[in-house]
Design a protein around this motif. Sequence first.
Motif, PDB file in Angstrom:
ATOM      1  N   GLY A  27       0.828  -1.197   0.000  1.00 11.86           N
ATOM      2  CA  GLY A  27       0.000   0.000   0.000  1.00 11.86           C
ATOM      3  C   GLY A  27       0.857   1.240   0.000  1.00 11.86           C
ATOM      4  N   CYS A  28       0.518   2.201  -0.827  1.00 14.20           N
ATOM      5  CA  CYS A  28       1.196   3.498  -0.891  1.00 14.20           C
ATOM      6  C   CYS A  28       0.140   4.590  -0.785  1.00 14.20           C
ATOM      7  CB  CYS A  28       1.965   3.635  -2.201  1.00 14.20           C
ATOM      8  SG  CYS A  28       3.379   2.534  -2.308  1.00 14.20           S
ATOM      9  N   PHE A  29       0.377   5.538   0.132  1.00 17.00           N
ATOM     10  CA  PHE A  29      -0.652   6.522   0.451  1.00 17.00           C
ATOM     11  C   PHE A  29      -0.050   7.896   0.700  1.00 17.00           C
ATOM     12  CE2 PHE A  29      -1.777   2.310   1.842  1.00 17.00           C
ATOM     13  CZ  PHE A  29      -2.989   2.120   1.217  1.00 17.00           C
ATOM     14  N   ARG A  30      -0.918   8.906   0.630  1.00 12.51           N
ATOM     15  CA  ARG A  30      -0.500  10.286   0.903  1.00 12.51           C
ATOM     16  C   ARG A  30      -0.356  10.552   2.400  1.00 12.51           C
ATOM     17  NH1 ARG A  30      -0.821  13.766  -3.305  1.00 12.51           N
ATOM     18  NH2 ARG A  30      -1.888  13.022  -5.166  1.00 12.51           N
ATOM     19  N   THR A  31      -1.201   9.907   3.224  1.00 12.41           N
ATOM     20  CA  THR A  31      -1.194  10.180   4.663  1.00 12.41           C
ATOM     21  C   THR A  31      -1.046   8.896   5.474  1.00 12.41           C
ATOM     22  OG1 THR A  31      -3.587   9.960   4.940  1.00 12.41           O
ATOM     23  CG2 THR A  31      -2.763  12.152   4.323  1.00 12.41           C
ATOM     24  N   GLN A  32      -0.607   9.054   6.698  1.00 17.37           N
ATOM     25  CA  GLN A  32      -0.497   7.920   7.611  1.00 17.37           C
ATOM     26  C   GLN A  32      -1.877   7.344   7.921  1.00 17.37           C
ATOM     27  OE1 GLN A  32       0.828   8.840  11.604  1.00 17.37           O
ATOM     28  NE2 GLN A  32       1.696   6.784  11.850  1.00 17.37           N
ATOM     29  N   GLN A  33      -2.881   8.191   8.040  1.00 15.90           N
ATOM     30  CA  GLN A  33      -4.242   7.734   8.320  1.00 15.90           C
ATOM     31  C   GLN A  33      -4.762   6.809   7.213  1.00 15.90           C
ATOM     32  OE1 GLN A  33      -7.108  10.875   8.713  1.00 15.90           O
ATOM     33  NE2 GLN A  33      -8.744   9.508   9.338  1.00 15.90           N
ATOM     34  N   GLU A  34      -4.553   7.166   5.939  1.00 21.49           N
ATOM     35  CA  GLU A  34      -4.979   6.308   4.832  1.00 21.49           C
ATOM     36  C   GLU A  34      -4.253   4.964   4.875  1.00 21.49           C
ATOM     37  OE1 GLU A  34      -3.953   8.658   1.441  1.00 21.49           O
ATOM     38  OE2 GLU A  34      -5.851   9.740   1.436  1.00 21.49           O
ATOM     39  N   CYS A  35      -2.973   4.995   5.180  1.00 21.07           N
ATOM     40  CA  CYS A  35      -2.174   3.775   5.259  1.00 21.07           C
ATOM     41  C   CYS A  35      -2.677   2.863   6.379  1.00 21.07           C
ATOM     42  CB  CYS A  35      -0.706   4.127   5.481  1.00 21.07           C
ATOM     43  SG  CYS A  35       0.394   2.698   5.505  1.00 21.07           S
ATOM     44  N   LYS A  36      -2.913   3.435   7.555  1.00 22.51           N
ATOM     45  CA  LYS A  36      -3.394   2.642   8.684  1.00 22.51           C
ATOM     46  C   LYS A  36      -4.785   2.067   8.414  1.00 22.51           C
ATOM     47  CE  LYS A  36      -0.763   4.478  12.537  1.00 22.51           C
ATOM     48  NZ  LYS A  36      -0.842   5.049  13.874  1.00 22.51           N
ATOM     49  N   ARG A  37      -5.639   2.821   7.738  1.00 25.90           N
ATOM     50  CA  ARG A  37      -6.971   2.334   7.407  1.00 25.90           C
ATOM     51  C   ARG A  37      -6.874   1.118   6.480  1.00 25.90           C
ATOM     52  NH1 ARG A  37      -9.192   6.403   4.503  1.00 25.90           N
ATOM     53  NH2 ARG A  37      -9.507   7.592   6.394  1.00 25.90           N
ATOM     54  N   TRP A  38      -6.024   1.205   5.444  1.00 25.07           N
ATOM     55  CA  TRP A  38      -5.840   0.082   4.525  1.00 25.07           C
ATOM     56  C   TRP A  38      -5.291  -1.138   5.264  1.00 25.07           C
ATOM     57  CZ3 TRP A  38      -1.108  -2.234   3.119  1.00 25.07           C
ATOM     58  CH2 TRP A  38      -1.210  -3.222   2.137  1.00 25.07           C
ATOM     59  N   LEU A  39      -4.294  -0.927   6.095  1.00 24.26           N
ATOM     60  CA  LEU A  39      -3.687  -2.043   6.819  1.00 24.26           C
ATOM     61  C   LEU A  39      -4.685  -2.683   7.775  1.00 24.26           C
ATOM     62  CD1 LEU A  39      -1.097  -3.634   7.102  1.00 24.26           C
ATOM     63  CD2 LEU A  39      -0.342  -1.993   8.818  1.00 24.26           C
ATOM     64  N   TYR A  40      -5.459  -1.870   8.494  1.00 24.55           N
ATOM     65  CA  TYR A  40      -6.473  -2.404   9.405  1.00 24.55           C
ATOM     66  C   TYR A  40      -7.530  -3.215   8.642  1.00 24.55           C
ATOM     67  CZ  TYR A  40     -10.353  -2.605  12.669  1.00 24.55           C
ATOM     68  OH  TYR A  40     -11.382  -3.048  13.461  1.00 24.55           O
ATOM     69  N   ASN A  41      -8.004  -2.672   7.517  1.00 26.18           N
ATOM     70  CA  ASN A  41      -9.033  -3.371   6.739  1.00 26.18           C
ATOM     71  C   ASN A  41      -8.513  -4.686   6.167  1.00 26.18           C
ATOM     72  OD1 ASN A  41     -10.926  -1.404   7.237  1.00 26.18           O
ATOM     73  ND2 ASN A  41     -10.550  -0.309   5.332  1.00 26.18           N
ATOM     74  N   THR A  42      -7.290  -4.726   5.669  1.00 28.00           N
ATOM     75  CA  THR A  42      -6.754  -5.977   5.138  1.00 28.00           C
ATOM     76  C   THR A  42      -6.499  -6.985   6.253  1.00 28.00           C
ATOM     77  OG1 THR A  42      -4.522  -5.032   5.097  1.00 28.00           O
ATOM     78  CG2 THR A  42      -5.758  -5.012   3.036  1.00 28.00           C
ATOM     79  N   GLN A  43      -6.049  -6.522   7.415  1.00 29.11           N
ATOM     80  CA  GLN A  43      -5.860  -7.431   8.546  1.00 29.11           C
ATOM     81  C   GLN A  43      -7.192  -8.008   9.006  1.00 29.11           C
ATOM     82  OE1 GLN A  43      -3.942  -4.638  11.170  1.00 29.11           O
ATOM     83  NE2 GLN A  43      -1.958  -5.633  10.911  1.00 29.11           N
ATOM     84  N   THR A  44      -8.242  -7.208   8.964  1.00 36.05           N
ATOM     85  CA  THR A  44      -9.567  -7.667   9.375  1.00 36.05           C
ATOM     86  C   THR A  44     -10.122  -8.689   8.389  1.00 36.05           C
ATOM     87  OG1 THR A  44      -9.997  -5.544  10.446  1.00 36.05           O
ATOM     88  CG2 THR A  44     -11.915  -6.908   9.931  1.00 36.05           C
ATOM     89  N   GLU A  45      -9.949  -8.441   7.093  1.00 40.17           N
ATOM     90  CA  GLU A  45     -10.505  -9.336   6.081  1.00 40.17           C
ATOM     91  C   GLU A  45      -9.689 -10.621   5.918  1.00 40.17           C
ATOM     92  OE1 GLU A  45     -12.017  -9.322   1.454  1.00 40.17           O
ATOM     93  OE2 GLU A  45     -11.373  -7.461   2.363  1.00 40.17           O
ATOM     94  N   TRP A  46      -8.389 -10.566   6.152  1.00 37.54           N
ATOM     95  CA  TRP A  46      -7.479 -11.700   5.950  1.00 37.54           C
ATOM     96  C   TRP A  46      -6.743 -11.988   7.259  1.00 37.54           C
ATOM     97  CZ3 TRP A  46      -8.048 -13.732   1.142  1.00 37.54           C
ATOM     98  CH2 TRP A  46      -8.638 -12.902   0.190  1.00 37.54           C
ATOM     99  N   PRO A  47      -7.430 -12.466   8.312  1.00 33.39           N
ATOM    100  CA  PRO A  47      -6.848 -12.535   9.657  1.00 33.39           C
ATOM    101  C   PRO A  47      -5.908 -13.703   9.943  1.00 33.39           C
ATOM    102  CG  PRO A  47      -9.074 -13.380   9.709  1.00 33.39           C
ATOM    103  CD  PRO A  47      -8.826 -12.887   8.310  1.00 33.39           C
TER     104      PRO A  47
END
Length: 115
Positions: A79-99
């Motif tokens: 994941g590549c993002f403009r902000t830390q918040q966008e990056c953390k959101r992507w990481l949290y969502n992928t961790q939730t979907e692929w646990p």
Amino acid sequence: MKRLAATVLAASALAGALTAPLPASAQVFFGLSYGQNVSQGDCKGLAASLGPRKVWFSRFSGSKPDVWDRGLEPAWGVGCFRTQQECKRWLYNTQTEWPRLMNFTRCAQGLPARF
């Protein structure tokens, strides 16, 4: 009789494939899914516009139970993002979907050298 059995078998296989379409990012070989690419963001484009040191970056791999109960379905991505918040959101969502069997890096500012 053999031709009828072959036709029925082919039709049932086709019907099964049509009822559960795979995502466009799924890797499929010989009708079997070998995981999904969950990458998000344009790393090279963001590096060109923001500079490689300002891009927020993370990697992920994990899995979840296959819907047909054949084991675990893997996923991976960057994941590549403009902000830390966008990056953390992507990481949290992928961790939730692929646990299951997760391996990931924390969100960090700056692209690795290979990009």
